[in-house]
Design a protein around this motif. Structure first.
Motif, PDB file in Angstrom:
ATOM      1  N   ILE A 150      -8.590   5.694  10.613  1.00  0.00           N
ATOM      2  CA  ILE A 150      -7.715   5.471  10.600  1.00  0.00           C
ATOM      3  C   ILE A 150      -7.050   4.107  10.513  1.00  0.00           C
ATOM      4  CG2 ILE A 150      -5.586   6.694  11.012  1.00  0.00           C
ATOM      5  CD1 ILE A 150      -7.177   9.161  12.579  1.00  0.00           C
ATOM      6  N   GLY A 151      -7.332   3.595  11.616  1.00  0.00           N
ATOM      7  CA  GLY A 151      -6.743   1.954  11.859  1.00  0.00           C
ATOM      8  C   GLY A 151      -7.530   0.685  10.614  1.00  0.00           C
ATOM      9  N   SER A 152      -8.425   1.495   9.852  1.00  0.00           N
ATOM     10  CA  SER A 152      -9.077   0.569   9.303  1.00  0.00           C
ATOM     11  C   SER A 152      -7.832   0.986   7.765  1.00  0.00           C
ATOM     12  CB  SER A 152     -10.046   1.049   8.092  1.00  0.00           C
ATOM     13  OG  SER A 152     -10.199   2.390   7.824  1.00  0.00           O
ATOM     14  N   VAL A 153      -7.514   1.031   7.596  1.00  0.00           N
ATOM     15  CA  VAL A 153      -6.275   1.367   5.675  1.00  0.00           C
ATOM     16  C   VAL A 153      -4.960   1.224   6.237  1.00  0.00           C
ATOM     17  CG1 VAL A 153      -7.606   2.997   4.971  1.00  0.00           C
ATOM     18  CG2 VAL A 153      -5.437   4.305   6.537  1.00  0.00           C
ATOM     19  N   ILE A 154      -4.491   0.888   8.361  1.00  0.00           N
ATOM     20  CA  ILE A 154      -3.039   0.955   8.287  1.00  0.00           C
ATOM     21  C   ILE A 154      -2.438  -0.486   8.211  1.00  0.00           C
ATOM     22  CG2 ILE A 154      -1.720   0.155  10.550  1.00  0.00           C
ATOM     23  CD1 ILE A 154      -3.074   2.768  12.245  1.00  0.00           C
ATOM     24  N   PRO A 155      -3.137  -1.609   8.252  1.00  0.00           N
ATOM     25  CA  PRO A 155      -2.851  -2.570   7.640  1.00  0.00           C
ATOM     26  C   PRO A 155      -2.259  -2.823   6.351  1.00  0.00           C
ATOM     27  CG  PRO A 155      -4.581  -2.973   8.474  1.00  0.00           C
ATOM     28  CD  PRO A 155      -4.425  -1.659   8.521  1.00  0.00           C
ATOM     29  N   ASP A 156      -2.396  -1.767   5.542  1.00  0.00           N
ATOM     30  CA  ASP A 156      -2.241  -1.666   3.672  1.00  0.00           C
ATOM     31  C   ASP A 156      -0.724  -1.055   3.413  1.00  0.00           C
ATOM     32  OD1 ASP A 156      -3.646  -3.769   2.503  1.00  0.00           O
ATOM     33  OD2 ASP A 156      -5.059  -1.434   1.883  1.00  0.00           O
ATOM     34  N   ILE A 157      -0.557  -0.817   4.518  1.00  0.00           N
ATOM     35  CA  ILE A 157       1.475   0.325   5.014  1.00  0.00           C
ATOM     36  C   ILE A 157       1.481  -0.486   4.447  1.00  0.00           C
ATOM     37  CG2 ILE A 157       1.885  -0.554   6.589  1.00  0.00           C
ATOM     38  CD1 ILE A 157       2.240   2.876   5.346  1.00  0.00           C
ATOM     39  N   CYS A 158       2.018  -1.465   3.821  1.00  0.00           N
ATOM     40  CA  CYS A 158       2.531  -2.538   2.734  1.00  0.00           C
ATOM     41  C   CYS A 158       2.428  -2.115   1.248  1.00  0.00           C
ATOM     42  CB  CYS A 158       2.683  -3.982   3.284  1.00  0.00           C
ATOM     43  SG  CYS A 158       1.074  -4.850   3.239  1.00  0.00           S
ATOM     44  N   HIS A 159       1.026  -1.691   0.866  1.00  0.00           N
ATOM     45  CA  HIS A 159       0.843  -1.914  -0.436  1.00  0.00           C
ATOM     46  C   HIS A 159       1.012   0.012  -1.203  1.00  0.00           C
ATOM     47  CE1 HIS A 159      -1.857  -1.963  -4.192  1.00  0.00           C
ATOM     48  NE2 HIS A 159      -1.603  -3.159  -3.701  1.00  0.00           N
ATOM     49  N   ARG A 178       0.116   6.231  -0.813  1.00  0.00           N
ATOM     50  CA  ARG A 178       0.617   6.676  -1.255  1.00  0.00           C
ATOM     51  C   ARG A 178       0.907   7.939  -0.382  1.00  0.00           C
ATOM     52  NH1 ARG A 178      -3.713   5.477  -3.987  1.00  0.00           N
ATOM     53  NH2 ARG A 178      -5.240   6.711  -2.944  1.00  0.00           N
ATOM     54  N   ALA A 179       0.321   7.627   1.362  1.00  0.00           N
ATOM     55  CA  ALA A 179       0.738   9.252   1.955  1.00  0.00           C
ATOM     56  C   ALA A 179       1.806   8.998   2.414  1.00  0.00           C
ATOM     57  CB  ALA A 179      -0.533   8.675   2.754  1.00  0.00           C
ATOM     58  N   LEU A 180       2.186   8.053   2.820  1.00  0.00           N
ATOM     59  CA  LEU A 180       3.772   7.776   3.254  1.00  0.00           C
ATOM     60  C   LEU A 180       4.839   6.315   2.524  1.00  0.00           C
ATOM     61  CD1 LEU A 180       2.422   7.319   6.974  1.00  0.00           C
ATOM     62  CD2 LEU A 180       3.209   8.651   6.276  1.00  0.00           C
ATOM     63  N   PRO A 181       5.394   6.550   1.427  1.00  0.00           N
ATOM     64  CA  PRO A 181       5.636   6.483   0.515  1.00  0.00           C
ATOM     65  C   PRO A 181       6.445   5.638   1.175  1.00  0.00           C
ATOM     66  CG  PRO A 181       6.063   7.906  -0.449  1.00  0.00           C
ATOM     67  CD  PRO A 181       5.085   8.366   0.784  1.00  0.00           C
ATOM     68  N   VAL A 182       7.433   6.323   1.642  1.00  0.00           N
ATOM     69  CA  VAL A 182       9.024   5.902   2.067  1.00  0.00           C
ATOM     70  C   VAL A 182       9.128   4.171   3.215  1.00  0.00           C
ATOM     71  CG1 VAL A 182      11.227   5.804   3.283  1.00  0.00           C
ATOM     72  CG2 VAL A 182      10.420   7.548   1.181  1.00  0.00           C
ATOM     73  N   LEU A 183       7.876   4.336   3.795  1.00  0.00           N
ATOM     74  CA  LEU A 183       8.168   3.452   5.230  1.00  0.00           C
ATOM     75  C   LEU A 183       6.854   2.118   4.284  1.00  0.00           C
ATOM     76  CD1 LEU A 183       7.730   2.664   8.151  1.00  0.00           C
ATOM     77  CD2 LEU A 183       5.406   3.736   8.143  1.00  0.00           C
ATOM     78  N   SER A 184       6.165   2.584   3.144  1.00  0.00           N
ATOM     79  CA  SER A 184       5.556   1.224   2.642  1.00  0.00           C
ATOM     80  C   SER A 184       6.107   1.082   2.255  1.00  0.00           C
ATOM     81  CB  SER A 184       4.480   2.325   1.571  1.00  0.00           C
ATOM     82  OG  SER A 184       4.041   1.585   0.583  1.00  0.00           O
ATOM     83  N   LYS A 185       7.255   0.993   1.427  1.00  0.00           N
ATOM     84  CA  LYS A 185       8.050   0.873   0.198  1.00  0.00           C
ATOM     85  C   LYS A 185       9.251  -0.185   1.048  1.00  0.00           C
ATOM     86  CE  LYS A 185      11.007   0.945  -3.610  1.00  0.00           C
ATOM     87  NZ  LYS A 185      11.162   2.070  -4.754  1.00  0.00           N
ATOM     88  N   LEU A 186       8.879   0.292   2.691  1.00  0.00           N
ATOM     89  CA  LEU A 186      10.446  -0.411   3.252  1.00  0.00           C
ATOM     90  C   LEU A 186       9.402  -1.867   3.464  1.00  0.00           C
ATOM     91  CD1 LEU A 186      12.930  -0.696   4.905  1.00  0.00           C
ATOM     92  CD2 LEU A 186      11.187   0.507   7.002  1.00  0.00           C
ATOM     93  N   ILE A 187       8.204  -1.935   4.174  1.00  0.00           N
ATOM     94  CA  ILE A 187       7.272  -2.923   5.108  1.00  0.00           C
ATOM     95  C   ILE A 187       7.637  -3.171   3.690  1.00  0.00           C
ATOM     96  CG2 ILE A 187       5.393  -3.114   5.578  1.00  0.00           C
ATOM     97  CD1 ILE A 187       5.191  -0.586   7.565  1.00  0.00           C
TER      98      ILE A 187
END
Length: 158
Positions: A34-43, A50-59
């Motif tokens: 799970i941690g290995s994908v967290i930094p790409d929340i900005c993409h 894709r799992a958290l699109p609103v948060l991703s777009k905000l960041i």
């Protein structure tokens, strides 16, 4: 690096870390993935984006890609949050190990990362891999071999 390489990097790093700690390996490994994908929340097109699109777009709107979420500052802030709100140390450790593996792998790309955000210094290794290219497949193959090696040491002790 692609998502599958980051996930395998998280597995490899978690298994290696499990050999030098007394944490429950299964918890460490699961959290490492799970941690290995967290930094790409900005993409936005990443697995977590894709799992958290609103948060991703905000960041991404606030910081851009491979800046804040790929920095030591992000790791430290995440560690502080985990220390205060995560009662299971193995999960905290796994998340941080997975995140660190992600950042290290992205330092092996031509673009590198803003490791010392908010400073705009770009940090990358002298030898880099092309995302999705032959060099990334070589990194993937090496990580696969290391996962087997470390997994053998963790789950089939002598």
């Amino acid at each position: 690096m692609t998502g599958k390489t980051h996930i395998l990097g998280g597995i490899t790093a978690s298994l290696a870390f499990a050999q030098i700690t007394n944490y429950e390996p299964v918890l460490l490994l699961g959290a490492g993935v799970i941690g290995s994908v967290i930094p790409d929340i900005c993409h936005g097109s990443s697995k977590i984006g894709r799992a958290l699109p609103v948060l991703s777009k905000l960041i991404n709107g606030l910081f851009g890609h491979r800046t804040f979420t790929h920095s030591l500052l992000f790791l430290v802030l995440f560690a502080v949050l985990l220390n205060n709100f995560m009662p299971v140390e193995a999960i905290s450790a796994g998340l941080l190990v997975g995140m660190a593996s992600h950042i290290v792998l992205d330092m092996a790309t031509k673009r590198g990362v803003k490791l010392f955000f908010p400073f705009k210094w770009n940090v990358r290794f002298p030898v880099t891999a092309t995302t999705g290219g032959t060099s990334e497949y070589l990194v993937f193959a090496l990580l696969s071999l290391l996962s087997v090696y470390f997994g053998y040491g963790v789950f089939i002790p002598l």
